[in-house]
Design an enzyme around this catalytic site. Structure first.
Site, PDB file in Angstrom:
ATOM      1  N   GLN A 120      27.436  18.201 -26.423  1.00 56.43           N
ATOM      2  CA  GLN A 120      26.330  17.440 -27.022  1.00 56.43           C
ATOM      3  C   GLN A 120      25.047  18.256 -26.990  1.00 56.43           C
ATOM      4  O   GLN A 120      24.584  18.649 -25.921  1.00 56.43           O
ATOM      5  CB  GLN A 120      26.143  16.138 -26.237  1.00 56.43           C
ATOM      6  N   GLY A 121      24.453  18.518 -28.153  1.00 52.00           N
ATOM      7  CA  GLY A 121      23.213  19.281 -28.245  1.00 52.00           C
ATOM      8  C   GLY A 121      22.026  18.376 -28.494  1.00 52.00           C
ATOM      9  O   GLY A 121      21.547  18.263 -29.629  1.00 52.00           O
ATOM     10  N   TYR A 122      21.553  17.730 -27.440  1.00 48.50           N
ATOM     11  CA  TYR A 122      20.410  16.820 -27.544  1.00 48.50           C
ATOM     12  C   TYR A 122      19.183  17.378 -26.823  1.00 48.50           C
ATOM     13  O   TYR A 122      18.203  17.772 -27.427  1.00 48.50           O
ATOM     14  CB  TYR A 122      20.774  15.456 -26.951  1.00 48.50           C
ATOM     15  N   SER A 123      19.235  17.384 -25.482  1.00 54.77           N
ATOM     16  CA  SER A 123      18.068  17.734 -24.677  1.00 54.77           C
ATOM     17  C   SER A 123      17.626  19.175 -24.904  1.00 54.77           C
ATOM     18  O   SER A 123      18.433  20.066 -25.158  1.00 54.77           O
ATOM     19  CB  SER A 123      18.364  17.521 -23.193  1.00 54.77           C
ATOM     20  N   SER A 157      26.706  19.850 -21.095  1.00 52.67           N
ATOM     21  CA  SER A 157      27.986  19.846 -20.382  1.00 52.67           C
ATOM     22  C   SER A 157      29.088  20.426 -21.260  1.00 52.67           C
ATOM     23  O   SER A 157      29.161  20.137 -22.459  1.00 52.67           O
ATOM     24  CB  SER A 157      28.363  18.423 -19.976  1.00 52.67           C
ATOM     25  N   GLU A 241      27.393   5.506 -25.115  1.00 55.02           N
ATOM     26  CA  GLU A 241      27.613   6.265 -23.887  1.00 55.02           C
ATOM     27  C   GLU A 241      27.750   5.351 -22.687  1.00 55.02           C
ATOM     28  O   GLU A 241      28.249   5.752 -21.644  1.00 55.02           O
ATOM     29  CB  GLU A 241      26.433   7.228 -23.670  1.00 55.02           C
ATOM     30  N   SER A 366      15.341   9.185 -18.207  1.00 51.42           N
ATOM     31  CA  SER A 366      14.788   8.916 -16.881  1.00 51.42           C
ATOM     32  C   SER A 366      14.460   7.433 -16.716  1.00 51.42           C
ATOM     33  O   SER A 366      14.365   6.675 -17.685  1.00 51.42           O
ATOM     34  CB  SER A 366      13.522   9.747 -16.661  1.00 51.42           C
TER      35      SER A 366
END
Length: 387
Positions: A120-123, A157, A241, A366
């Site tokens: 997953q390419g998010y953050s 990950s 998720e 968060s």
């Protein structure tokens, strides 16, 4: 509410338990990987929740309670961690909801067979919990047939093993916030255009990576949901998720709590009324989280449900790690063997629990972000000022 499972679910439980027993008993200790994913795929255990009019794409389907049963039995069998989780539980439902027929036909059967792994390419370094601050760009090229992606993702990950990455990138020049974002499916096998670097954690392991895109290519037909609609697609994915996987997670939590309780009994820490009260409180809170997850699963839960769930389990797990160290006492500061500068830290299970759970209230959004969502979208409080 009645949280009991019906006769069909219990029959499915017996089938799942028998299969897991057959495929795990007497086998060498497994590490998660492609071979196990393919074995699960051959058994028809991947994609049980992919209900859609488009078809099954090679997997068998079951009811929502059946999915819970399988997840519970998998966790109780202490089967290997899943490397196909992101493809099965995040990408697949997203494609069924927002993708087209060609995308579903191309990607879902490979996930169902356990043949292709996803990350997953998010953050990003400047956009962790605040995905609206994403700066990675995707520019049309080759006469509009491809996108060229440039930027950096972090906390990714399985990036070092994945075949594909679903990437949130900015396709509108000069856009800000959640406007101008797109959701792209990017092949990871692009030497010189994609670089993966492991991130070493304080536990000595490297479970996450940073990923650098330098003109990486994604085909235009692998744009999901239309250009500029990436925010809607990405938010839909994040909501998934925290579905059935939340209940699986809680089974793991229960095993960790049981380990702490056993230790407290063995070393006498349970005789301390303060420790005993904390142990009982952890157990009661875990039961409440399970009932809440079962209550909201499969219903039209409000926009606060994922945020509430994240707040509950993130804080609970971190407190469990702290409690584990309190139960251990002074030995908690010592490793199981001699430390050596050339080797990673050698930690036991409870020490790893303490160190890793420090991040639970940060990653995946968060606590501050979750409270803001609840305040603004559910309670209707004035929005926080954003420059």
């Amino acid at each position: 509410m009645d949280f009991a499972f019906g006769p069909e679910d219990e029959a499915f439980r017996r089938e799942a338990r028998a299969w897991l027993t057959e495929h795990l008993t007497g086998q060498p200790v497994r590490t998660a990987g492609r071979a196990w994913e393919r074995e699960l795929g051959a058994g028809g255990w991947i994609g049980l929740g992919w209900h859609h009019a488009r078809g099954t794409y090679g997997n068998r389907t079951t009811t929502l309670t059946g999915q819970i049963v399988w997840a519970e039995e998998y966790a109780r069998a202490q089967a290997p961690p899943r490397h196909g989780h992101l493809g099965e539980n995040l990408l697949a439902p997203t494609l069924l909801a927002h993708g087209d027929d060609a995308q579903c036909a191309r990607f879902l059967p490979a996930v169902a067979r356990g043949e292709e792994l996803w990350c997953q390419g998010y953050s990003e370094p400047g956009a962790g919990s605040d995905l609206a601050a994403v700066r990675t760009t995707a520019v049309r090229s080759d006469g509009g047939r491809t996108y060229r992606i440039s930027g950096q993702k972090i906390w990714t990950s399985l990036a070092h093993e994945a075949d594909w990455c679903f990437v949130l990138a900015r396709t509108a020049v000069g856009s800000q916030g959640h406007h101008g974002l797109s959701f792209l499916l990017v092949p990871m096998d692009q030497p010189g255009r994609i670089e993966v670097r492991p991130i070493r954690q304080m536990s000595g392991t490297a479970d996450f990576n940073e990923v650098f895109f330098d003109g990486a290519e994604a085909r235009a037909e692998h744009l999901v949901g239309g250009e500029g609609n990436g925010w809607r697609v990405a938010m839909g994915l994040l909501a998934r998720e925290r579905g059935v996987s939340t209940l699986v997670q809680q089974i793991g939590f229960a095993a960790e709590l049981a380990r702490v309780v056993r230790l407290a009994v063995e070393n006498g820490a349970a005789g301390d009324p303060v420790v005993r009260d904390r142990l009982v409180r952890q157990w009661a809170e875990l039961q409440t989280m399970r009932w809440n997850a079962l209550r909201t699963l499969g219903t039209e839960a409000g926009p606060d449900a994922p945020s509430v769930a994240k707040l509950l389990w993130g804080g609970w797990h971190r407190r469990l790690g702290e409690l584990a160290m309190q139960v251990r006492g002074e030995p908690a500061a010592l490793g199981p063997g001699d430390w050596h500068a050339d080797r990673p830290y050698r930690l036991d299970a409870l020490q790893r629990l303490f160190l890793f759970s420090r991040a639970d209230t940060i990653y995946g959004g968060s606590d501050e972000i979750q409270r803001t969502i609840i305040a603004e979208r559910v309670l209707g409080l004035p929005k926080e000022h954003r420059p």
